[in-house]
Design a protein around this motif. Structure first.
Motif, PDB file in Angstrom:
ATOM      1  N   GLY A  70       0.820  -1.207   0.000  1.00 17.42           N
ATOM      2  CA  GLY A  70       0.000   0.000   0.000  1.00 17.42           C
ATOM      3  C   GLY A  70       0.850   1.252   0.000  1.00 17.42           C
ATOM      4  N   TRP A  71       0.302   2.305  -0.591  1.00 16.68           N
ATOM      5  CA  TRP A  71       0.985   3.588  -0.690  1.00 16.68           C
ATOM      6  C   TRP A  71       0.001   4.684  -0.315  1.00 16.68           C
ATOM      7  CZ3 TRP A  71       0.891  -0.273  -4.254  1.00 16.68           C
ATOM      8  CH2 TRP A  71       2.104  -0.934  -4.485  1.00 16.68           C
ATOM      9  N   THR A  72       0.486   5.707   0.359  1.00 19.87           N
ATOM     10  CA  THR A  72      -0.349   6.838   0.753  1.00 19.87           C
ATOM     11  C   THR A  72       0.232   8.098   0.138  1.00 19.87           C
ATOM     12  OG1 THR A  72      -0.942   5.769   2.817  1.00 19.87           O
ATOM     13  CG2 THR A  72      -1.271   8.134   2.717  1.00 19.87           C
ATOM     14  N   GLY A  73      -0.663   8.940  -0.380  1.00 17.97           N
ATOM     15  CA  GLY A  73      -0.239  10.187  -0.996  1.00 17.97           C
ATOM     16  C   GLY A  73      -1.415  11.101  -1.195  1.00 17.97           C
ATOM     17  N   GLY A  74      -1.250  12.045  -2.076  1.00 16.31           N
ATOM     18  CA  GLY A  74      -2.307  13.021  -2.297  1.00 16.31           C
ATOM     19  C   GLY A  74      -2.207  14.148  -1.291  1.00 16.31           C
ATOM     20  N   CYS A  81      -3.705   3.827  -1.671  1.00 17.38           N
ATOM     21  CA  CYS A  81      -3.919   2.842  -2.727  1.00 17.38           C
ATOM     22  C   CYS A  81      -3.209   1.556  -2.337  1.00 17.38           C
ATOM     23  CB  CYS A  81      -3.380   3.348  -4.057  1.00 17.38           C
ATOM     24  SG  CYS A  81      -4.284   4.782  -4.701  1.00 17.38           S
ATOM     25  N   THR A  82      -3.882   0.437  -2.556  1.00 13.70           N
ATOM     26  CA  THR A  82      -3.293  -0.855  -2.225  1.00 13.70           C
ATOM     27  C   THR A  82      -3.293  -1.745  -3.464  1.00 13.70           C
ATOM     28  OG1 THR A  82      -5.419  -1.755  -1.523  1.00 13.70           O
ATOM     29  CG2 THR A  82      -4.044  -0.772   0.180  1.00 13.70           C
ATOM     30  N   ALA A  83      -2.307  -2.614  -3.506  1.00 13.22           N
ATOM     31  CA  ALA A  83      -2.206  -3.634  -4.551  1.00 13.22           C
ATOM     32  C   ALA A  83      -2.253  -4.979  -3.845  1.00 13.22           C
ATOM     33  CB  ALA A  83      -0.916  -3.473  -5.340  1.00 13.22           C
ATOM     34  N   THR A  98      -6.767  -0.987  -5.534  1.00 10.13           N
ATOM     35  CA  THR A  98      -7.900  -0.218  -5.018  1.00 10.13           C
ATOM     36  C   THR A  98      -7.373   1.042  -4.350  1.00 10.13           C
ATOM     37  OG1 THR A  98      -7.878  -1.409  -2.914  1.00 10.13           O
ATOM     38  CG2 THR A  98      -9.354  -2.250  -4.617  1.00 10.13           C
ATOM     39  N   CYS A  99      -8.217   2.057  -4.278  1.00 14.70           N
ATOM     40  CA  CYS A  99      -7.849   3.299  -3.610  1.00 14.70           C
ATOM     41  C   CYS A  99      -8.999   3.716  -2.687  1.00 14.70           C
ATOM     42  CB  CYS A  99      -7.562   4.409  -4.615  1.00 14.70           C
ATOM     43  SG  CYS A  99      -6.072   4.102  -5.602  1.00 14.70           S
ATOM     44  N   THR A 100      -8.651   4.254  -1.524  1.00 20.08           N
ATOM     45  CA  THR A 100      -9.643   4.747  -0.573  1.00 20.08           C
ATOM     46  C   THR A 100      -9.193   6.105  -0.046  1.00 20.08           C
ATOM     47  OG1 THR A 100      -8.561   3.635   1.289  1.00 20.08           O
ATOM     48  CG2 THR A 100     -10.314   2.422   0.171  1.00 20.08           C
ATOM     49  N   SER A 106     -16.061  10.494  -5.374  1.00 21.07           N
ATOM     50  CA  SER A 106     -15.833   9.266  -6.139  1.00 21.07           C
ATOM     51  C   SER A 106     -14.969   9.531  -7.366  1.00 21.07           C
ATOM     52  CB  SER A 106     -17.168   8.642  -6.533  1.00 21.07           C
ATOM     53  OG  SER A 106     -17.911   9.528  -7.347  1.00 21.07           O
ATOM     54  N   GLU A 107     -15.089  10.729  -7.973  1.00 15.74           N
ATOM     55  CA  GLU A 107     -14.260  11.047  -9.135  1.00 15.74           C
ATOM     56  C   GLU A 107     -12.785  11.081  -8.760  1.00 15.74           C
ATOM     57  OE1 GLU A 107     -16.821  13.200  -8.261  1.00 15.74           O
ATOM     58  OE2 GLU A 107     -18.299  12.619  -9.758  1.00 15.74           O
ATOM     59  N   MET A 108     -12.484  11.637  -7.578  1.00 12.83           N
ATOM     60  CA  MET A 108     -11.094  11.723  -7.132  1.00 12.83           C
ATOM     61  C   MET A 108     -10.521  10.324  -6.910  1.00 12.83           C
ATOM     62  SD  MET A 108      -9.672  13.693  -3.817  1.00 12.83           S
ATOM     63  CE  MET A 108      -8.407  12.904  -2.864  1.00 12.83           C
ATOM     64  N   LEU A 109     -11.319   9.439  -6.310  1.00 14.96           N
ATOM     65  CA  LEU A 109     -10.854   8.073  -6.095  1.00 14.96           C
ATOM     66  C   LEU A 109     -10.692   7.333  -7.422  1.00 14.96           C
ATOM     67  CD1 LEU A 109     -12.798   6.943  -2.921  1.00 14.96           C
ATOM     68  CD2 LEU A 109     -10.381   7.453  -3.159  1.00 14.96           C
TER      69      LEU A 109
END
Length: 196
Positions: A70-74, A81-83, A98-100, A106-109
């Protein structure tokens, strides 16, 4: 001439048959065991700035498990986002991205998922990150987000008559016969004479 056309057709069918396995395989299935996929994603270089999958914000790896990264950003680390790695066979692995985010639209995700999926795919296939494909997909998501939901917000369809009265059939429109026109200059003329 017919032999040449037949040879080309057979050659194309043979090529399609040999590639059918690769073409029918889902795009998120990779020909490598899960441990090898994990090792490659664990050292994945994620660019910062405008070229990065989560925009100009730094991305950090926050999850590193054997079957999940998983990676966190923004902005303010709002998107994660996780793989998730799923072994399909001993030699193939499916990667589900997936991203949360808390309180994100929802558009941003959707945009984050598109970009991060491309980042993962380009890393696993050893190819450059396709910024143009991400931009096209992002434009499609933005356009779909601008469409009003069905049944709301748009103009109502006019109602003719009451539900108890069936509508009268419309009279056919009469049109004057027209002479056939010549096809536009950019379209070929197809002869109407049968061949053979």
């Amino acid at each position: 001439m017919r032999v040449l056309i037949l040879a080309v057709a057979i050659g194309l069918m043979a090529a399609a048959w040999s590639l059918a396995g690769d073409l029918m395989q889902p795009r998120n299935v990779y020909s490598a065991p899960a441990t090898q996929i994990h090792d490659k994603l664990a050292v994945m270089a994620i660019p910062n700035g405008g070229d990065g999958p989560l925009g100009a914000h730094p991305v950090t790896k926050t999850i590193d498990k054997p079957l999940e990264l998983g990676w966190t950003g923004g902005a303010r680390g709002a998107v994660t986002c996780t793989a998730r790695l799923e072994a399909v066979t001993d030699a193939t692995t499916r990667v589900v991205t997936t991203c949360t985010a808390d309180g994100a639209r929802s558009e941003m995700l959707a945009l984050a998922k598109i970009a991060m999926t491309e980042q993962v795919d380009s890393t696993l296939r050893d190819r450059p990150y396709n910024k143009q494909a991400v931009a096209i997909a992002a434009s499609a998501v933005a356009a779909l987000g601008a469409v009003p939901p069905a049944g709301g917000g748009g103009p109502a369809a006019p109602v003719f008559g009451s539900p108890a009265e069936p509508a009268a059939p419309a009279a056919p429109l009469e049109t004057a016969p027209t002479e056939p026109s010549a096809p536009p200059a950019n379209q070929p003329t197809i002869p109407a004479i049968p061949v053979g």
